[in-house]
Write an enzyme that holds these catalytic residues in place. Structure first.
Site, short mmCIF file in Angstrom:
data_model
loop_
_atom_site.label_atom_id
_atom_site.label_comp_id
_atom_site.label_asym_id
_atom_site.label_seq_id
_atom_site.Cartn_x
_atom_site.Cartn_y
_atom_site.Cartn_z
N CYS A 105 43.91 27.68 48.70
CA CYS A 105 45.35 27.48 48.81
C CYS A 105 45.71 26.72 50.10
CB CYS A 105 46.07 28.82 48.75
SG CYS A 105 45.32 30.13 49.75
N1 LIG Z 1 46.08 34.73 45.56
C1 LIG Z 1 46.06 33.44 45.88
O1 LIG Z 1 47.09 32.88 46.32
C2 LIG Z 1 44.80 32.65 45.74
C3 LIG Z 1 43.61 33.18 45.29
N2 LIG Z 1 42.49 32.40 45.20
C4 LIG Z 1 41.22 32.96 44.74
O2 LIG Z 1 41.35 33.28 43.36
C5 LIG Z 1 40.58 34.45 43.05
C6 LIG Z 1 41.51 35.49 42.46
O3 LIG Z 1 42.47 35.84 43.46
P1 LIG Z 1 43.64 36.87 43.23
O4 LIG Z 1 44.13 36.77 41.84
O5 LIG Z 1 44.57 36.73 44.34
O6 LIG Z 1 42.81 38.24 43.37
P2 LIG Z 1 43.21 39.68 42.88
O7 LIG Z 1 42.55 40.63 43.81
O8 LIG Z 1 44.69 39.77 42.70
O9 LIG Z 1 42.53 39.80 41.44
C7 LIG Z 1 41.15 39.83 41.27
C8 LIG Z 1 40.84 39.92 39.78
O10 LIG Z 1 39.41 39.93 39.60
C9 LIG Z 1 39.05 40.99 38.72
N3 LIG Z 1 37.70 41.44 39.04
C10 LIG Z 1 37.24 41.96 40.21
N4 LIG Z 1 35.91 42.21 40.11
C11 LIG Z 1 35.54 41.84 38.86
C12 LIG Z 1 34.30 41.84 38.15
N5 LIG Z 1 33.17 42.28 38.73
N6 LIG Z 1 34.28 41.39 36.88
C13 LIG Z 1 35.41 40.96 36.29
N7 LIG Z 1 36.62 40.91 36.89
C14 LIG Z 1 36.68 41.36 38.16
C15 LIG Z 1 40.12 42.05 38.97
O11 LIG Z 1 40.22 42.85 37.81
P3 LIG Z 1 40.24 44.44 37.71
O12 LIG Z 1 40.75 44.98 39.00
O13 LIG Z 1 41.13 44.74 36.54
O14 LIG Z 1 38.82 44.75 37.44
C16 LIG Z 1 41.36 41.16 39.10
O15 LIG Z 1 41.80 40.81 37.82
C17 LIG Z 1 39.92 34.87 44.35
O16 LIG Z 1 38.64 34.34 44.44
C18 LIG Z 1 40.83 34.26 45.42
O17 LIG Z 1 40.14 34.06 46.61
C19 LIG Z 1 42.50 31.08 45.48
C20 LIG Z 1 43.66 30.48 45.90
C21 LIG Z 1 44.89 31.22 46.10
C1 LIG Z 2 47.35 35.55 52.79
C2 LIG Z 2 45.87 35.65 52.64
O1 LIG Z 2 45.24 36.62 53.02
N1 LIG Z 2 45.27 34.63 52.07
C3 LIG Z 2 43.86 34.59 51.84
C4 LIG Z 2 43.54 33.43 50.96
C5 LIG Z 2 42.25 33.76 50.31
C6 LIG Z 2 41.82 32.85 49.26
O2 LIG Z 2 42.56 32.29 48.53
O3 LIG Z 2 40.51 32.80 49.21
P1 LIG Z 2 39.58 31.64 48.80
O4 LIG Z 2 40.39 30.42 48.78
O5 LIG Z 2 38.54 31.62 49.84
O6 LIG Z 2 39.11 31.99 47.46
C7 LIG Z 2 43.08 34.47 53.15
O7 LIG Z 2 43.62 33.98 54.12
O8 LIG Z 2 41.88 34.81 53.17
#
Ligand SMILES: NC(=O)C1=CN([C@@H]2O[C@H](COP(=O)(O)OP(=O)(O)OC[C@H]3O[C@@H](n4cnc5c(N)ncnc54)[C@H](OP(=O)(O)O)[C@@H]3O)[C@@H](O)[C@H]2O)C=CC1
Ligand SMILES: CC(=O)N[C@@H](CCC(=O)OP(=O)(O)O)C(=O)O
Length: 344
Positions: free
Chosen positions: A148
């Site tokens: 992000c």
């Molecule tokens: N949030 C953001 O703004 C951003 C996030 N990302 C990246 O995107 C990814 C998702 O982030 P985000 O949605 O915020 O994370 P969340 O913590 O909100 O969600 C994680 C998801 O992964 C699932 N999960 C965890 N472990 C497993 C497993 N072993 N097998 C299958 N499913 C699993 C969880 O499901 P359950 O709990 O139901 O098992 C949940 O649906 C991360 O890698 C994050 O770094 C990248 C850019 C921005």
């Molecule tokens: C606010 C906040 O905690 N943001 C996360 C963004 C994590 C993320 O998106 O992780 P990857 O892009 O590495 O998958 C952080 O700063 O670590």
């Protein structure tokens, strides 16, 4: 086209459902997390009467047989293992985590603190900064969706770095993010009482997005030296602002720099460059896939200030992931992403 989403119960996965539900070509074929059989509405009641599928077991063989494309919206570590399982099978892979972005396994281990995927998989992963790596994205089978903060920072820096207009040393980038950027897991730092009415710096000089930003900057200009990148949590739900400070090599006016940015992003519908004396705020992109950029040259210091805003869950995650999936399949990159920002 049939798509599967793993990590559907998370913030990124939920945003993928919001986009894919109205996508003209992609159809959600199956959704997955560790909680198999649970209706998605138990986690997301806002989907009641709209999308009510139940979660299924993560079985990579079956998913690859049934679907054409899989989105991995899973945590770092989990995504890498899943990508490895899907790699080589007849399915396109779009990973939202940081596991496939860093080309050096050593650098990955240093910043992410665990082992990286195998060399062959890593070498095949295409970095999906949509506006800047289009030729490679079009042919990708395995796509590393950018982080992000790097998305906002790199879209802001790209035009001047690629044109060789700035000094390659001493780049400073200041990032601020809403709390949904941290995902849905409970943690003390993102708890309401900690964040409401508050503003804090975190992961000082240790953020895992530093090597990702530097890797891309060096592709544009091999002379780039380590950057200073600071991240802050702010009490909003969605939105990221990055502000970058760079030294210009020669005298340029703000109007000239704006012209360069407008030309660079002319055929890129999701990047909007503000006019002189206008600067974007996060609300102006919230809920959309836009990255809005504002620019100002300080004639006293010769430094350019670059402000970029995105919605971290859209252009910073699910939105750019769908944009890339569109490009990988020769579909209009805007398909499914025609959202007007939610304002105010
Ligand atoms: N949030 C953001 O703004 C951003 C996030 N990302 C990246 O995107 C990814 C998702 O982030 P985000 O949605 O915020 O994370 P969340 O913590 O909100 O969600 C994680 C998801 O992964 C699932 N999960 C965890 N472990 C497993 C497993 N072993 N097998 C299958 N499913 C699993 C969880 O499901 P359950 O709990 O139901 O098992 C949940 O649906 C991360 O890698 C994050 O770094 C990248 C850019 C921005
Ligand atoms: C606010 C906040 O905690 N943001 C996360 C963004 C994590 C993320 O998106 O992780 P990857 O892009 O590495 O998958 C952080 O700063 O670590």
């Amino acid at each position: 086209m049939k798509v599967a989403v793993i990590g559907t119960t998370g913030y990124g996965g939920g945003e993928l459902i919001r986009i894919l539900h109205n996508h003209p070509i992609f159809r959600i074929h199956s959704i997955h997390s560790t909680r198999e059989e649970m209706p998605i509405t138990e986690e997301f009641p806002h989907l009641e009467n709209i999308f009510e599928d139940s979660l299924k077991k993560v079985d990579s063989e079956k998913i690859a047989e049934d679907a054409d494309l899989v989105f991995l919206a899973t945590p770092s570590g989990v995504s890498g293992k899943l990508a490895q399982q899907f790699y080589g099978k007849d399915i396109q892979i779009v990973d939202l985590s940081g596991d496939l972005r860093i080309k050096s396994a050593e650098e990955y281990q240093k910043w992410y603190k665990h082992d990286c995927v195998n060399e062959e998989t890593l070498a095949d992963a295409v970095y999906g900064l949509s506006e800047w790596n289009r030729e490679n994205i079009i042919n990708a089978r395995l796509l590393a969706n950018p982080g992000c903060y790097p998305t906002a920072a790199l879209l802001g820096l790209g035009p001047v770095v690629a044109a060789g207009l700035i000094e390659p040393t001493g780049i400073i980038i200041d990032g601020k993010s809403g709390v949904s950027g941290a995902g849905k897991s409970l943690s003390k730092t993102t708890a309401f009482a900690e964040m409401n009415d508050n503003f804090r710096i975190y992961k000082v000089n240790q953020h895992q997005h530093i090597p990702e930003i530097e890797q891309q900057l060096k592709l544009w200009d091999g002379h780039i030296t380590p950057v200073t990148f600071s991240t802050h949590l702010i009490p909003i739900t969605r939105g990221i602002m990055t502000t970058a400070y760079v030294q210009l090599k020669k005298e340029l006016t703000t109007a000239e720099v704006i012209e360069l940015y407008q030309e660079t992003y002319l055929n890129h519908p999701f990047v909007r460059v503000r006019k002189e004396n206008q600067y974007p705020s996060v609300k102006e992109v919230c809920g959309s896939n836009f990255c809005d950029i504002g620019l100002n040259v300080d004639q006293r210091t010769g430094r350019l200030t670059i402000v970029s805003v995105i919605d971290n869950l859209m252009k910073g995650a699910a939105g750019q992931a769908v944009q890339n999936a569109n490009l990988m399949n020769g579909i209009d990159e805007k398909a499914g992403l025609n959202f007007i920002p939610i304002y105010p």
